[in-house]
Scaffold this motif. Structure first.
Motif, PDB file in Angstrom:
ATOM      1  N   THR A 370      33.298  59.127  47.138  1.00 53.36           N
ATOM      2  CA  THR A 370      33.330  60.587  47.012  1.00 53.36           C
ATOM      3  C   THR A 370      34.675  61.172  47.396  1.00 53.36           C
ATOM      4  OG1 THR A 370      32.453  60.856  49.270  1.00 53.36           O
ATOM      5  CG2 THR A 370      30.844  60.796  47.457  1.00 53.36           C
ATOM      6  N   ALA A 371      35.638  60.330  47.753  1.00 47.06           N
ATOM      7  CA  ALA A 371      36.945  60.830  48.187  1.00 47.06           C
ATOM      8  C   ALA A 371      37.736  61.347  46.984  1.00 47.06           C
ATOM      9  CB  ALA A 371      37.719  59.725  48.894  1.00 47.06           C
ATOM     10  N   LYS A 372      37.992  62.655  46.960  1.00 48.58           N
ATOM     11  CA  LYS A 372      38.802  63.224  45.882  1.00 48.58           C
ATOM     12  C   LYS A 372      40.281  62.948  46.128  1.00 48.58           C
ATOM     13  CE  LYS A 372      35.446  66.853  44.832  1.00 48.58           C
ATOM     14  NZ  LYS A 372      35.196  68.323  44.757  1.00 48.58           N
ATOM     15  N   GLU A 373      40.665  63.008  47.376  1.00 46.90           N
ATOM     16  CA  GLU A 373      42.029  62.674  47.767  1.00 46.90           C
ATOM     17  C   GLU A 373      41.948  61.809  49.017  1.00 46.90           C
ATOM     18  OE1 GLU A 373      44.494  66.047  48.332  1.00 46.90           O
ATOM     19  OE2 GLU A 373      44.241  66.815  46.293  1.00 46.90           O
ATOM     20  N   TRP A 374      42.797  60.826  49.107  1.00 46.86           N
ATOM     21  CA  TRP A 374      42.849  59.962  50.290  1.00 46.86           C
ATOM     22  C   TRP A 374      44.318  59.637  50.569  1.00 46.86           C
ATOM     23  CZ3 TRP A 374      38.985  58.970  53.599  1.00 46.86           C
ATOM     24  CH2 TRP A 374      39.206  58.016  54.596  1.00 46.86           C
ATOM     25  N   PRO A 375      44.948  60.431  51.430  1.00 50.55           N
ATOM     26  CA  PRO A 375      46.372  60.204  51.708  1.00 50.55           C
ATOM     27  C   PRO A 375      46.600  58.813  52.289  1.00 50.55           C
ATOM     28  CG  PRO A 375      45.618  62.316  52.587  1.00 50.55           C
ATOM     29  CD  PRO A 375      44.400  61.568  52.166  1.00 50.55           C
TER      30      PRO A 375
END
Length: 413
Positions: A370-375
């Motif tokens: 579900t991670a839309k963004e993961w720096p």
């Protein structure tokens, strides 16, 4: 009014007792819906010591099946040796600040103020069991039974037969500490640890209580002793070194084959007990391979004790059908042992201790996709193995693409 006081008092106490029972009953109902947790962590088994990762010799069919059904962390890192990995895995804190940066000389004792996942889950109403290798202190207040685990069967020190262990102990028909008392057992050590874990799980199943079972095998750590039937298929393999090395590697692989068999039996047991669907099942290892690098090391440099990826990049499989952690999917971003506790707290919906700040983070968005963004992150591991830590000694500063190893940059892509 006064003459009715005893009656009123008894009514009040009854109502309070009913309220307490109701609260306890509700707590039990809520607890029974929480996921159970089983963590299997092996000792000295590297990323390449699995047939599902391409090992051309070793056969691990049950772990291969788990791999095919799990969400897998492809770039998961631990410490390069035993105790430091366990300290970070169980607390969510970097190894050196837990007091654990070596495996001997008192530097494997988890500081008393550290709170383990056992204590956190116990406080949340879980039954907590620990079976096998602890290696974070053998005396009060450092033992697992002092750190939140309510059911314990363990050996002493870092391996069966080492100095802190039970006198003259062995891999077969040995004696282990069961809830603080030395207890003789029958059978091979790994079989015994899995057997006691299953007993613990069955008891909690009957009690309707959620559980956390931490199964930490001493195998395939040396000395290399496997049941003969498991070592036999690996005898006579071509070796570059002397015959004694060939025999040792056969038993190293034999111990892994036995672990594989026990994982298969444990998963069937969970099926039979109708527990699989709501159990978070984790398989991982504590550091790079100790004896398998010359056969297969997944293209990595180094092995146990090394600051290079072969020393600390290890397998991590997570399977939880109810939580939709299934299907054989890979997680690419870099992760680490310090992420395990905050992630389990998140997955199980239990309170996070307010006084604790974890060094890791919940990777639930990566697991459930579900991670839309993961720096990208910067993670650190090192191999101290000295009395007092030395800054940057045998260290790796890591991102998903880069490594700063001993002051030199290299690309991992």
């Amino acid at each position: 009014m006064i003459r009715h006081l005893p009656y009123l008092t008894s009514c009040f106490l009854y109502l309070v007792s009913v309220a307490v029972c109701t609260a306890d009953d509700l707590k039990g109902v809520q607890a029974s819906t929480r996921p159970n947790v089983v963590i299997v962590i092996t000792d000295d088994q590297g990323y390449g010591d699995l047939s599902c990762h391409g090992n051309p010799v070793l056969k691990t069919p049950y772990l291969d099946k788990l791999h095919s059904e799990s969400v897998r962390l492809k770039d998961y890192h631990v410490a390069p040796t035993c105790s430091p990995t366990r300290a970070a895995l169980l607390t969510g804190h970097w190894t050196n600040r837990t007091g654990v940066w070596h495996t001997i000389m008192g530097r494997s004792m988890l500081r008393e103020n550290e709170v383990t996942v056992g204590q956190i889950f116990k406080d949340a109403g879980y039954a907590t069991g620990m079976f096998g290798k602890w290696h974070l202190g053998d005396n009060y207040p450092f033992r697992p039974e002092d750190r939140g685990f309510t059911e314990v069967l363990r050996h002493g020190g870092g391996g069966v037969g080492q100095t802190p262990d039970y006198w003259d102990n062995a891999y077969f028909d040995g004696s282990y500490w069961h809830n603080g008392n030395p207890t003789p057992v029958k059978g091979f050590c790994t079989d015994v640890f899995f057997d006691y874990a299953k007993r613990f799980i069955k008891d909690q199943r009957k009690a309707g209580k959620p559980f956390l079972a931490y199964i930490s095998t001493n195998a395939p750590h040396g000395p290399m002793h496997a049941p003969p039937e498991y070592a036999k298929p690996y005898l006579g393999l071509p070796e570059k070194k002397k015959a004694r090395s060939a025999l040792g590697r056969a038993h190293f692989y034999g111990m892994i084959a036995n672990i594989d068999d026990n994982v298969g039996k444990l998963r069937k047991f969970l099926d039979d007990e109708d527990l699989t669907d709501n159990t978070i099942f984790i398989f991982t290892t504590d550091n790079g391979t100790a004896a398998g690098a010359q056969v297969f090391n997944s293209g990595m440099r180094g092995q146990k004790g090394s600051e290079y990826d072969g020393g600390h990049r290890v397998p991590f499989f997570t399977h939880w059908p109810k939580g939709k952690l299934t299907g054989g999917r890979d997680v690419e971003p870099i992760t680490a042992h310090v992420d395990v506790v905050p992630t389990l707290i998140d997955l199980c919906g239990i309170p996070s201790p307010k006084e604790i700040k974890f060094d890791g983070r919940s990777i639930r968005p990566l697991l459930d996709n579900t991670a839309k963004e993961w720096p990208d992150r910067i993670l650190v591991t090192d191999s101290q193995r000295v009395k007092d830590p030395i800054k940057w000694r045998k260290s790796a500063v890591m991102t998903s693409q880069w490594r700063l190893t001993n002051g030199k940059v290299r690309c991992e892509s």
